[in-house]
Design a protein around this motif. Structure first.
Motif, PDB file in Angstrom:
ATOM      1  N   PRO A  13       0.823  -1.216   0.000  1.00 25.85           N
ATOM      2  CA  PRO A  13       0.000   0.000   0.000  1.00 25.85           C
ATOM      3  C   PRO A  13       0.857   1.265   0.000  1.00 25.85           C
ATOM      4  N   GLY A  14       0.570   2.171  -0.929  1.00 25.13           N
ATOM      5  CA  GLY A  14       1.313   3.421  -1.060  1.00 25.13           C
ATOM      6  C   GLY A  14       2.517   3.339  -1.977  1.00 25.13           C
ATOM      7  N   ALA A  15       2.810   2.177  -2.546  1.00 18.59           N
ATOM      8  CA  ALA A  15       3.983   2.012  -3.414  1.00 18.59           C
ATOM      9  C   ALA A  15       3.793   2.769  -4.728  1.00 18.59           C
ATOM     10  N   GLU A  16       4.929   3.151  -5.310  1.00 21.57           N
ATOM     11  CA  GLU A  16       4.895   3.860  -6.594  1.00 21.57           C
ATOM     12  C   GLU A  16       6.217   3.706  -7.315  1.00 21.57           C
ATOM     13  N   ALA A  17       6.182   3.995  -8.614  1.00 21.36           N
ATOM     14  CA  ALA A  17       7.386   3.998  -9.447  1.00 21.36           C
ATOM     15  C   ALA A  17       7.422   5.296 -10.230  1.00 21.36           C
ATOM     16  N   GLN A  18       8.628   5.730 -10.581  1.00 21.72           N
ATOM     17  CA  GLN A  18       8.768   6.896 -11.441  1.00 21.72           C
ATOM     18  C   GLN A  18       8.374   6.499 -12.862  1.00 21.72           C
TER      19      GLN A  18
END
Length: 128
Positions: free
Chosen positions: A64-69
């Protein structure tokens, strides 16, 4: 992930003689390429076996809350969401969604709630 939800996920098999793999028993490692934060990976095969510009496949988990550029796909990328919700600039994709990222496409995946997916890369991604 609840045990009843795990039972609903597709079974994973390997041709190496190891037989069936349970999703909860996979060895996940931190995934930090492409500026990812809060992501984990269980590699099925990769450029170590297929060559520096070759294909790769993995089970990828975003907490939860993960992201990638943002990154560019020089080849196709297939993302089959097994559980949770993946968000991109084009929308939100839940369980059993299949995304086909065409060569030249750019995206910055993220997940406020978390997700697990089978990801197949035709070629390694590049920074945007």
């Amino acid at each position: 992930m609840s045990s009843s939800l795990i039972e609903q996920l597709p079974a994973l098999f390997t041709a190496s003689g190891a037989g069936r793999m349970a999703l909860q028993d996979l060895d996940f490692q931190p995934l930090v390429t492409d500026g990812r934060v809060g992501a984990e990976i269980h590699r099925l095969y990769g450029t170590q076996e297929t060559g520096a510009d070759g294909p790769a496949a993995a089970i990828v988990r975003y907490l939860p809350g993960a992201e990638a550029q943002a990154h560019v796909h020089p080849g196709y990328e297939l993302i089959f969401v097994l559980d949770g919700e993946l968000e991109t600039e084009d929308g939100t994709y839940g369980r059993n969604s299949l995304l086909v990222m065409e060569p030249g496409s750019v995206h910055a995946p993220r997940s406020p709630r978390g997700f697990t997916a089978l990801v197949i890369w035709e070629r390694p991604v590049l920074p945007a």
